[in-house]
Each structure stands twice: as structure tokens, then as C-alpha cells.
Design a protein around this motif. Structure first.
Motif, mmCIF file in Angstrom:
data_model
loop_
_atom_site.group_PDB
_atom_site.id
_atom_site.type_symbol
_atom_site.label_atom_id
_atom_site.label_comp_id
_atom_site.label_asym_id
_atom_site.label_seq_id
_atom_site.Cartn_x
_atom_site.Cartn_y
_atom_site.Cartn_z
ATOM 1 N N CYS A 176 41.498 88.170 59.491
ATOM 2 C CA CYS A 176 40.278 88.125 60.293
ATOM 3 C C CYS A 176 39.795 86.688 60.456
ATOM 4 O O CYS A 176 39.440 86.259 61.562
ATOM 5 N N ASN B 33 42.147 84.762 62.891
ATOM 6 C CA ASN B 33 41.936 85.085 64.304
ATOM 7 C C ASN B 33 40.609 84.542 64.819
ATOM 8 O O ASN B 33 40.450 84.328 66.025
ATOM 9 N N ASN B 34 39.670 84.334 63.915
ATOM 10 C CA ASN B 34 38.333 83.876 64.310
ATOM 11 C C ASN B 34 38.078 82.446 63.825
ATOM 12 O O ASN B 34 36.929 82.026 63.693
ATOM 13 N N THR C 130 35.232 90.971 62.186
ATOM 14 C CA THR C 130 34.941 89.655 62.760
ATOM 15 C C THR C 130 33.450 89.354 62.707
ATOM 16 O O THR C 130 33.032 88.241 62.329
ATOM 17 N N LYS D 125 38.702 95.820 63.456
ATOM 18 C CA LYS D 125 38.790 94.368 63.537
ATOM 19 C C LYS D 125 37.517 93.748 64.092
ATOM 20 O O LYS D 125 37.110 92.660 63.656
ATOM 21 N N THR D 126 36.892 94.408 65.048
ATOM 22 C CA THR D 126 35.663 93.850 65.627
ATOM 23 C C THR D 126 34.564 93.765 64.578
ATOM 24 O O THR D 126 33.880 92.741 64.449
ATOM 25 N N THR E 34 31.802 86.340 60.304
ATOM 26 C CA THR E 34 31.026 85.265 60.935
ATOM 27 C C THR E 34 29.615 85.216 60.372
ATOM 28 O O THR E 34 29.070 84.130 60.070
#
Length: 974
Positions: free
Chosen positions: A535, A538-539, A489, A485-486, A493
Motif C-alpha cells: 500500500c 503504490n501510494n 490507502t 486497497k482503497t 495516508t
């Protein structure tokens, strides 16, 4: 012979192998471990057959797991490799010095042709033991045979082609007779169809091959020492059995197409590779003087089946004048050359020797190499021994060769099940594309590798290839696992930032309009991708910030819609006065909370559309939560706009049947303010039952009073049963309305009379209308003329109500007469009652001495008893026993108390001189007399006959056996 094919690894032979480039390639970041724990099996694994021939081996052929071997001068050994322990030996039966020159075995292993050096030919079928001579073939030294794989069977070869040492090609057919072992002539016919020539004249036909292509087209390949001929033609459907004469006839006057090479081995040999059983060959290798002509077979070509041809020259250590190759065999990626003392394997992809196997001198010179096409096994023999090669995982290193040839698709195909190799190929392909400025293709490949992410990203940044970098990030993102997930993200972005930068650059350049639209579509696809949804959600705060920093409100709205953040979308439209768009979003997504939040703003600008949207939502909206918006709107709006609020409230009340008091109260307020005509009809429709009215009566009364709606106030008074107030207010409006109110208290004549008096007084004193006052008398029967007279002034003459007075007097006379008649009837009734009472006092009954108790059937006169009018007679104690269980609990208690009192009065007094009027004295002290107690007991016990009274009727449904004693009673009967 029992262990003729027992295999073992020959410890005496020496094998020299060219290194196969299997060095481990280390990629520190790849995560693959390539440590080799044991020696890898060679591609060509040699095994010696445990067989010592009694005579030297002249020739050996193998097909379909059938092995035929010529031993010495006159012996033929046949072995079914599926049953190696059951060899079959056949004698040729030749008395002369003839020797076996060559043997030919068809693809089914059923037909064996034996060519002798005396220009004779023998035939042996697998199902028979006797060799037959082919008389028509005599005088021809057979060099090659082209078998018919399409019409041949176990008993018939079908039309076949035979090549001789003199260059002639014959067509023949051999058949085994069904009636006897052989027919007189097994060779059905033997006719010449063509002659092959070189520049010096006819040349031996070294090889023949027959293949069938598309649409009935046949390809015939024939080779001489230096030439390779192709014959192409169609055989009409249904005439295949007639042979190939028509194909050769086309070339009777001119040479067919051929390949020719200058060098000469003195012979040539062609080999084919067939990937699957009963399929057409896919490639060929022709061994001739200048090297090996290798290519593929393309059956779709019209004139030539050969394709992608290239010549691989022989390795440097092969000198065709000294140690020329003897035989050739073709596999999927290699061709094997047989030399007198060794075997060489050459890769068909790059021409490199990848395998070499030397044989010991003690085995003798190598004679022949042949491959069984059905099981892909290679056989080699000398005059003394037989060897067999197994081909194992031949394609293991092919990916490297294709990779080095920049054929990356093929390289990936052959290492798709080996991720460590696939990673190397992808990295090499990516680097190749990058160097050739194919940056997008390079990015796609890099994204699939395990190379360092930072290195690749910097590589594209330094090359100023943002589009390729974006492609790399997109592919990398799509390959991430759900748990990463990191990384997801960070990539989302970064991609958002790159897209926004790129769109900002393209937006101001009109010449790049199409590119801008294409990039915008890609960006929207990226934002709406289902895989990126979690994703991005959440972001989403960071994405909103990026969009805001770039001032891209269009995509901010688009992203908010994707995230289902409709609140932000509606707020954006409202801020930009796009109220219709805002309402469309609300109507499309039907979110109640958003309606509550934005309705106060929207109704100020598009009231009708907003109300339509509310109505379309139906019961999903709670109208109470919309009242604040309507209140703010109605306070500042005109009457026409207020009508929209009334329209929605009416929808809630009449269509949705809302019962909330706040809704009805607000509708009342709107009616009172703008629609007084609708107010009264609403109140009347609501009814007069306070329990079924949903508005607040007190609030409605105050509201109507403030706005001067008196009729509505009268109606509310009536509902509240405040009839005096209703009549008082109705008299200010309409006398008839007051009259209707006065008749409402039907059960209270006093109040009704009072109300009518109010009306009469109003008519007399206020309206001064005597006729109308007299009409009031006729409308209410409770009013009399004397009730109304005090209201008239003194100067009024009697003429106005003379008739009313006369009517009143007549009514009084009638009433007096009715009272007299009632008094007379009462007197007569009292007289009859007194007579009945006197008669009852004198009534008696007679009891005979033999009468018995109806309950116990004992003589009645033995104990105190009761006699009923119905004729039943009971002892006192029997009647008490029958009645007591059926009495109510309070009567049972009272009866027990009376019995105790009676027993107390029965005890003898301590004084022997008790006064005679003791009972009278007791009464004076507040105690009951004995006679009174007995009378009370009689009233309870003897109130009715136990057999004829209500007691018997009430006991109809009483069980014969008490339920509590049922089990006990049942056990007593067992």
C-alpha cells in the motif's frame, strides 16, 4: 420392561419458562443477519421416561450410567443405561417392616449402599445378585457417604467416610472377596474419626466430599444443617490405604474452619460441578436455610479450598417455611432447585431465575433430584414417574451476562464462534473503556467492531485523543482484507499525516523527548511494516509529498530506503554534501544504474573511495559507462587524482580482462598523459598480433605522436607492419632499435635489405661512423660492401673497409665455384635421363598364346588387350569395365567424350578416294587424330594396373555389396 427407557416428549406436562433474553440486536452496519427461522431448543430439555413402576419409588440414584431404584418395601431395580432393555431386579429379603431410608452409589456405579430406617445398612456390588448386611454399621442411621475416587475399584471401595444422623463421621472400607461371593464380613472395618457439632450439640452429617489437591493434600468437606466444615491435611505417600484418620486427628482438640448461617431447613445438601470425567470439581453450591452458597474450588490455597464465595438468596416465591427446596444440582452456569411441584434454574453469574418447569399434580410430589456426573444428565422422580433433563448449549447466553457484568474477556470467550455476538461485546467494551477514559483500549476494541468508521473517528477527534485515534486507525488497517486497497490507502495516508503532526509537536518540547523517541519508533515501525509495504509503495508519491510538506527529511530518507528508492536517498546525501553516506548506500545496495548516475558527482570529492567501490563491484559494472565520469574528472584533476582513474582502468584490463576497445583506448590516453613509462610496457604486454590487440592502433599511434613517445610509436609501427616507418622513426631514437625493426620482415629479403640500407646510410651519413657501418654489414648477411660504398664520401680511404672488401671477394669466389659444381651435376643428370628414356623405348613383353585375361579368364589374344609391367593382362573392354566406376566424375565424362570421338573417326568416309594424309588434314583444322584419341583413352584407362595400383588401395573400404542394392541382394538369398 422391554421399553423401559424409551423416551418421548410428554404432551401432558406443562412447562413455564422465564424469557431467556434472546432478542435480536440489530446493527444496521454490521452486516450480520440474525433472523431466527425456528424455535431454539431450551437449555434444560425435559423428557419423561416411559416406565410405569409396579410399586412406588422410594429412592433413585444414578452414576456412570448405572441407575438403581428402590421400589416398594423389598425390591431393588438396577438398570445399565447403555443396555436399557436388560434390567436387573434384586430382592432385599427383609421380613420386617424396615424401609429404604437412603441409597448411595459410588462414582464408578459398582458399589451400592442401602441405608434402612431401622439403623441398618446393606451392601450390593454390581457384579453380584445378593444383598449383604454390614454388621459393623448396625445401629447407625446413615445420612451421607464420602466416596474415595482415588483408591476405589470395582471390588473395593478403599477408605471411605460415612456420616450418621448423630453427627459421627466414620471411616470404613468394603471389599468383595476374590475366593467366594462374599467374605464373612464385607465391611473390613468401621471406626469413628470425628463428630460434627452445632451450637446445640451433635448435628446430622448431611453431606461428605473427599477431594485431593496438589502435593498429596486432601480436602474433606462435611456439612450439617447450618455449618460447612473443611478438613485439610496431607496423607503421607504410600499410606493412602490407611485412611484419613491423620487428617481428623489434627482437629481433635479444636474445631476446623467452617461457614455457618443462621437459618435452618432441617437439612442441607451440597452439589459439585466437574467439567470432565476423572477431573476435580471446579465449583460448588450448598443449599441451606439462608439461600445457596456458591463458589469455586481453588486447590492451590493452603487452608481452604473454597474461593469466590457468595450467597444467592432464594427467589421471592420460595418460602422455606412452606415450600422449602428439596434437592440441588449444579451445572456449569446454573444450579437447579427442586421444589415439591416445580424445578427452578438460577444462573450462578447473576442470581436470576432463567428457567422454571411446573409438574402436573397427577405425577405426585417431586421426591428427589440427582445428576449423573459422568454424562451430565439430571434425573427427577416422584413416587410414580421418572424424568430426565438434557443440558444443551448451556453457555449460549453466558456472554450477555458477562458483558453486563463488564467481564468482557469472559464474554468474548463464550461468543468467539458467534461473530454477531462478539461484535456486540466488543462495542460494549469499547464504549465502557471510552467512558472510563481508557481511550487506547477503547480504540483497540472499536477497531474490531463493525460500527461506522466515521462515527468512531469523529468520537476520538471530538475528545481530542489523537493517540487513541491513531491506535484505532492502525488496528483498523491491520484488519483490512487484501482486496480493500482503497481503504488501506486512505488509512495509511491519514496515519502518516497524524504521525507527522504528532512528531512535529513533540520535537520542539525537550521535556517530551522520551515520548518523541517512542513515537518516532512507532512511526518507523508503521512505515516498515511488511503488511503495509504494498500500500505504501503504490501510494509513495503522496507519502513523499506529506514528508516534504512537513520538512521531515530524516523520515523521507528512511521511507525511501524502505521503498528501496535508493536514487532519492543518494541524491539527498549528495545535495547535503554527505558523499560518504551516499557512497555507503551505493555500496550496500550495489545497484549498477545508480553507480553510473552518481559516480560523476562522487568522484569529484572522494575519488579513492569511489574507485574502491567500483573495484568491489567487479564485473557487475560496465566500465564503458564510467568513462564519462572519469573523463570529466581527469580533465580538472591533478596527476595524483588521475592515478585513481588509472588504477580502475588497470583493474578492468588486468583483473577483469576487459576487451572493450574504449577501455583500452582510455587507459592508453591516461598512460600517454601521466605515465609514459607504463605506456611502453602496456603496449609490449598487449603483443604484436593485430587480431589480439584490443586498442585502436591508429588512435594509439596518433596519441603517442602527439605526446612525443617515439619508442611507443615505433612499437605500434611494428604491430602495423609498417617497417620502413618504424625504422625511420627508430633511427631518430636509437640505432639498435632500428636494427631490431629491420630484422622483422623475415619473409621479404628485399624489404629487409632495404631497411638495413637505411640504417647503413644513417650510420654513414648522419653519424659518420665507419666502424658502426661495417658492423651493420656483419649484422645483416644481405648487405655487401658494394651496397654500402656509395654512401661513403670520396675522401674516405680504403683502409677503413679493406678487410670488408677482401671478405666480399672471397665470398664471390666461393659462389662461383658452387655454381660450377651445380652445372656439372646438372649435365650428368641430363645424360642419365636420356639414357633411361632410350632404354624405355626399347623395352617389350612377350605374350604366350594360352595367356588369359586376368578379369574374365578368356583367351587374351581374341580381343585388344593391355599388358602391364607387373605381368597382369586385361582385355580392353574388361579393363574399361573395371576402371570406369572408380574414376572421378570429370574423368568419366572425358572418357565418354573420347569414346564418342573415336567412334566418329571409325565411320567409313563417303568418298572412296580419301587422301592418305587425312589425319594430317584434320590436325590442320584443329581436330584430334585417331591415334591421339587412343593415346588419351590409354592415359585414362591404362594409367595403372587395376589390381596393383592405387585403385585397388582406395577400394579397401568399399562394401562388397552396393548399399543401394543391399535389400535386393538379401531378398535374393532368401
Amino acid at each position: 420392561m422391554a421399553s423401559i427407557l424409551d423416551e418421548y416428549e410428554d404432551s401432558l406436562h406443562r412447562s413455564v419458562s422465564v424469557p431467556q433474553s434472546r432478542a435480536t440486536v440489530g446493527i444496521p452496519h454490521s452486516g450480520y443477519v440474525n433472523a431466527r427461522l425456528e424455535k431454539e431448543t431450551p437449555i434444560f430439555n425435559k423428557q419423561r421416561i416411559d416406565f410405569a413402576p409396579p410399586e412406588k419409588i422410594n429412592s433413585l440414584v444414578v452414576s456412570s450410567n448405572q441407575l438403581c431404584m428402590s421400589l416398594g418395601k423389598d425390591t431393588l431395580l438396577r438398570i445399565d443405561l447403555g443396555k436399557p432393555d436388560e434390567p436387573n431386579q434384586v430382592e432385599l429379603g427383609r421380613k420386617d417392616e424396615a424401609k429404604v431410608y437412603k441409597m448411595f452409589l459410588d462414582h464408578t456405579g459398582s458399589h451400592l449402599l442401602i441405608a434402612l430406617n431401622t439403623s441398618e445398612c446393606l451392601y450390593l456390588n454390581r457384579s453380584v445378585q445378593k444383598v449383604r448386611a454390614l454388621s459393623r454399621w448396625k445401629g447407625h442411621l446413615i445420612e451421607s457417604v464420602g466416596w474415595n475416587k482415588f483408591l476405589g475399584s470395582e471390588t473395593n471401595t478403599g477408605p471411605i467416610l460415612v456420616g450418621t444422623s448423630q453427627g459421627q463421621i466414620y471411616e470404613a472400607e468394603i471389599s468383595v472377596s476374590e475366593g467366594s461371593l462374599f467374605s464373612t464380613n464385607p465391611d473390613q472395618y468401621f471406626r469413628q474419626v470425628y463428630t460434627l457439632e452445632e451450637e446445640s450439640g451433635p448435628a446430622p452429617v448431611c453431606c461428605l466430599e473427599i477431594e485431593r489437591g496438589l502435593e498429596g493434600k486432601f480436602f474433606i468437606i462435611a456439612t450439617t444443617r447450618k455449618r460447612l466444615f473443611q478438613f485439610v491435611g496431607k496423607v503421607p505417600e504410600g499410606t493412602e490405604q490407611q485412611g484419613f484418620s491423620s487428617i481428623f486427628a489434627v482437629h481433635a482438640d479444636h474445631l476446623p474452619s467452617f461457614r455457618e448461617f443462621p437459618a435452618n431447613l432441617g437439612f442441607s445438601e451440597i452439589a459439585f460441578y466437574t467439567p470432565k470425567l476423572r477431573s476435580n470439581p471446579r465449583s460448588f453450591a450448598w443449599m441451606m436455610g439462608n439461600g445457596v452458597l456458591y463458589g469455586t474450588l481453588d486447590y492451590s490455597r493452603p487452608d481452604s479450598i473454597l474461593s469466590d464465595e457468595r450467597v444467592w438468596v432464594y427467589p421471592p416465591d420460595i418460602d422455606i417455611t412452606v415450600n422449602k427446596p428439596i434437592s440441588i444440582v449444579l451445572t456449569q452456569f446454573h444450579f437447579l432447585l427442586l421444589l415439591p411441584d416445580r424445578v427452578k434454574a438460577v444462573c450462578t453469574l447473576n442470581g436470576q431465575v432463567v428457567f422454571q418447569d411446573l409438574f402436573l399434580e397427577k405425577f405426585g410430589l417431586l421426591t428427589r433430584m440427582i445428576k449423573d456426573p459422568t454424562v451430565q444428565q439430571i434425573w427427577i422422580h416422584t413416587e410414580k414417574v421418572v424424568f430426565r433433563y438434557h443440558v444443551q448449549r448451556e453457555s449460549r447466553d453466558v456472554w450477555k451476562m458477562y458483558m453486563n457484568m463488564n467481564k468482557f474477556d469472559l464474554a468474548k470467550e463464550y461468543c468467539k464462534d458467534r461473530p454477531e455476538c462478539l461484535d456486540i461485546v466488543l462495542a460494549k467494551e469499547a464504549e465502557h473503556c471510552f467512558q472510563n477514559r481508557r481511550y487506547l483500549d477503547s480504540a483497540k476494541c472499536y477497531a474490531l467492531t463493525q460500527n461506522y468508521f466515521e462515527e468512531i473517528a469523529l468520537k476520538f477527534i471530538e475528545a481530542k485523543q489523537e493517540e487513541a485515534l491513531m491506535e484505532f486507525l492502525i488496528k483498523k488497517l491491520s484488519n483490512l482484507k487484501p482486496s480493500e486497497k482503497t481503504q488501506a490507502t486512505l488509512l495509511t495516508t491519514w496515519l502518516t499525516e497524524l504521525y507527522l503532526n504528532w512528531l512535529g509537536i513533540l520535537q520542539g518540547d525537550l521535556s517530551q523527548r522520551n515520548l518523541y523517541l517512542d513515537t518516532r519508533e512507532k512511526f518507523r515501525t508503521f512505515l516498515s511494516s511488511p503488511k503495509n509495504k504494498d500500500c505504501l509503495f503504490n501510494n509513495r508519491a503522496s507519502i513523499y509529498e506529506l514528508l516534504a510538506s512537513h520538512g521531515d527529511t530524516e523520515h523521507m530518507v528512511y521511507f525511501a530506503v524502505i521503498m528501496q528508492d535508493y536514487e532519492r536517498v543518494v541524491a539527498h546525501h549528495c545535495q547535503h554534501d554527505e558523499y560518504d553516506e551516499a557512497l555507503n548506500v551505493l555500496s550496500r545496495h550495489r545497484d549498477e544504474k545508480l553507480f553510473y548516475k552518481f559516480s560523476p558527482v562522487l568522484i569529484q570529492h572522494i575519488p579513492k573511495k569511489v574507485v574502491d567501490a567500483w573495484i568491489s563491484m567487479g564485473s557487475r559494472l560496465d566500465a564503458r559507462n564510467l568513462i564519462p565520469a572519469l573523463v570529466n574528472y581527469s580533465q580538472s584533476a591533478s596527476t595524483q587524482q588521475i592515478n585513481e582513474a588509472i588504477r580502475y582502468m588497470e583493474f578492468c584490463v588486468y583483473q577483469l580482462e576487459e576487451t572493450q576497445q574504449a577501455i583500452h583506448n582510455y587507459l592508453l590516453s591516461l598512460y600517454a598523459l601521466c605515465r609514459p613509462d607504463s605506456l611502453l610496457s602496456y603496449l609490449e604486454q598487449a603483443g604484436t598480433n593485430p587480431n589480439r590487440i584490443h586498442y585502436d592502433l591508429k588512435y594509439a599511434l596518433r596519441l603517442c605522436a602527439e605526446h612525443g613517445h617515439h619508442r611507443a610509436c615505433v612499437h605500434i609501427y611494428k604491430v602495423m607492419e609498417l617497417y620502413e616507418e618504424a625504422v625511420d622513426l627508430a633511427l631518430q631514437v636509437d640505432v639498435d632499435l632500428a636494427k631490431s625493426c629491420a630484422d622483422l620482415p623475415e619473409d621479404d629479403e628485399e624489404l629487409r635489405k632495404k631497411l638495413w640500407l637505411k640504417i647503413a646510410r644513417h650510420v654513414v651519413q648522419e653519424e659518420k661512423d665507419v666502424k658502426k657501418a661495417m658492423a651493420c654489414l656483419s649484422s645483416c648477411a644481405l648487405l655487401k660492401i658494394e651496397d654500402v660504398l656509395p654512401f661513403f664520401p670520396d675522401f674516405v680511404t680504403i683502409d677503413h673497409f679493406k678487410e670488408a672488401i677482401c671478405n666480399s671477394l672471397e665470398d664471390y669466389n666461393k659462389h662461383i665455384e658452387e655454381l660450377k659444381r651445380e652445372m656439372e651435376e646438372a649435365t650428368q643428370s641430363a645424360k642419365r635421363i636420356r639414357e633411361d628414356i632410350q632404354e624405355m623405348r626399347n623395352k617389350y613383353g612377350s605374350v604366350e598364346p594360352q595367356e588369359k585375361c586376368a578379369a574374365c579368364d578368356f583367351p587374351l589374344l581374341n580381343r585388344p588387350f593391355y599388358l602391364f609391367l607387373c605381368g597382369h593382362m586385361f582385355h580392353y573392354d574388361c579393363l574399361l569395365q573395371a576402371v570406369f566406376p572408380n574414376l572421378p566424375a570429370y574423368k568419366q565424362a572425358k572418357l565418354e567424350d573420347l569414346q564418342k570421338k573415336l567412334a566418329a573417326t571409325s565411320q567409313p568416309s563417303k568418298s572412296h578416294h580419301r587422301p592418305k594424309d587425312a589425319d594430317t588434314i584434320s590436325l590442320g583444322k584443329g581436330q584430334q587424330s585417331r591415334e591421339q584419341i587412343k593415346a588419351d583413352i590409354d592415359d585414362i584407362v591404362a594409367a595403372e594396373c587395376v589390381y596393383c595400383g592405387e585403385l585397388m588401395i582406395r577400394s579397401i573400404d568399399k562394401p562388397f555389396i552396393d548399399p543401394q542394392k543391399y535389400e535386393e541382394e538379401m531378398q535374393s538369398w532368401l
